[in-house]
Write an enzyme that holds these catalytic residues in place. Structure first.
Site, PDB file in Angstrom:
ATOM      1  N   SER A  68      10.670  56.638  -5.329  1.00 31.12           N
ATOM      2  CA  SER A  68      10.483  56.828  -3.781  1.00 31.12           C
ATOM      3  C   SER A  68      12.087  56.580  -3.041  1.00 31.12           C
ATOM      4  O   SER A  68      13.085  56.597  -3.922  1.00 31.12           O
ATOM      5  CB  SER A  68       9.653  55.457  -3.473  1.00 31.12           C
ATOM      6  OG  SER A  68       9.181  55.700  -2.098  1.00 31.12           O
ATOM      7  N   ASN A  69      11.957  56.168  -1.950  1.00 29.62           N
ATOM      8  CA  ASN A  69      13.274  56.137  -1.115  1.00 29.62           C
ATOM      9  C   ASN A  69      13.106  54.956  -0.132  1.00 29.62           C
ATOM     10  O   ASN A  69      12.172  54.288  -0.165  1.00 29.62           O
ATOM     11  CB  ASN A  69      13.855  57.427  -0.548  1.00 29.62           C
ATOM     12  CG  ASN A  69      12.689  57.944   0.239  1.00 29.62           C
ATOM     13  OD1 ASN A  69      12.510  57.255   1.343  1.00 29.62           O
ATOM     14  ND2 ASN A  69      12.081  59.024  -0.145  1.00 29.62           N
ATOM     15  N   ARG A  70      14.356  54.598   0.609  1.00 33.31           N
ATOM     16  CA  ARG A  70      14.316  53.673   1.602  1.00 33.31           C
ATOM     17  C   ARG A  70      13.861  53.856   2.796  1.00 33.31           C
ATOM     18  O   ARG A  70      14.241  53.103   3.918  1.00 33.31           O
ATOM     19  CB  ARG A  70      15.512  52.965   1.394  1.00 33.31           C
ATOM     20  CG  ARG A  70      16.025  52.138   0.276  1.00 33.31           C
ATOM     21  CD  ARG A  70      17.503  52.099  -0.064  1.00 33.31           C
ATOM     22  NE  ARG A  70      18.134  51.628   0.964  1.00 33.31           N
ATOM     23  CZ  ARG A  70      19.397  51.598   1.073  1.00 33.31           C
ATOM     24  NH1 ARG A  70      20.259  51.721  -0.200  1.00 33.31           N
ATOM     25  NH2 ARG A  70      20.150  51.295   1.837  1.00 33.31           N
TER      26      ARG A  70
END
Ligand code: C5P
Length: 224
Positions: A21-23
């Site tokens: 995933s990412n932030r």
């Protein structure tokens, strides 16, 4: 008008307990959804998992993977006037999802990744689309040049560009708005909620102009 907004990250499963995933916090997309509602528009918010509560008056569709987001967007886009794809969709996903938890190994190992489907590009390719298409570009360098490339490659009407280091996980942002006909507008650093209201004004004005143009063409044809 009816607005569709995507927001937040996607989660691409590796096995039953892990994902890529990412932030992305989802704050920009949620602020746009809220601002569009306040301006009297209808809103469908299609979101990956985030910690922000969705605006109560939005139709809310919670998704997890890029494939789920792709399907949800395609189910709703053609019923909308403005589609704003603000989500930080993962560019890659594991080529195979393990059905069982992958065991810890002592040495290095690699994970094969496959590209995800590009939702924005798929809408840009639609021949006779009747909605304004807006993409976002979070860049770390050559922001305007990269965003301009994206605008052409994905065939959208507007790209909103920002510095990824400033905007991610933050309550503030600074935006460059690139229009299809090469005009550029800058919104200097401000809270995302303020920027969202400005963006909604810009998008609805642009959509009105574009739709009026289409109506004129239809009228001309009718009278010939
Ligand atoms: O190419 P890049 O990922 O930087 O483009 C960002 C824009 O494309 C954003 O508007 C994002 O929501 C959209 N996008 C998408 N589907 C993907 C990747 C990005 O809709 N798989």
């Amino acid at each position: 008008m009816r607005f569709l907004v995507t927001a937040g990250p996607t989660r691409e499963p590796i096995d039953p307990v892990r994902y890529i995933s990412n932030r992305s916090s989802g704050k920009m997309g949620y602020a746009i959804a809220e601002a569009a509602l306040q301006a009297g528009h209808e809103v469908i918010l299609i979101s990956g998992p985030v910690k922000v509560d969705p605006p109560r008056k939005a139709k809310f569709v919670l998704v997890s993977t890029s494939d789920e987001m792709f399907d949800a967007v395609h189910r709703h886009a053609n019923h909308c006037d403005v589609c704003i794809l603000c989500a930080a969709v993962a560019d890659h996903k594991p080529a195979k999802v393990s059905p069982v938890k992958i065991k810890k190994r002592s040495g290095n190992f690699s994970l094969e990744l496959a590209p995800t489907r590009d939702i924005l590009e798929s809408l840009g390719r639609q021949q006779d689309r009747q909605f304004l298409l807006v993409g976002f570009a979070a860049e770390t360098n050559d922001i305007v040049q990269n965003a301009a490339k994206k605008l052409r490659a994905k065939n959208c009407d507007i790209i909103v560009a920002n510095d990824a280091r400033l905007g991610m996980e933050s309550d503030e942002n600074e935006l460059m708005i690139l229009f299809r006909h090469s005009e550029i507008k800058t919104l200097s650093r401000a809270p995302k909620k303020f920027l969202a209201r400005e963006l909604v004004k810009i998008f609805s004005e642009f959509a009105t102009k574009t739709f009026d143009k289409k109506n004129e063409t239809i009228t001309e044809r009718t009278y010939k």
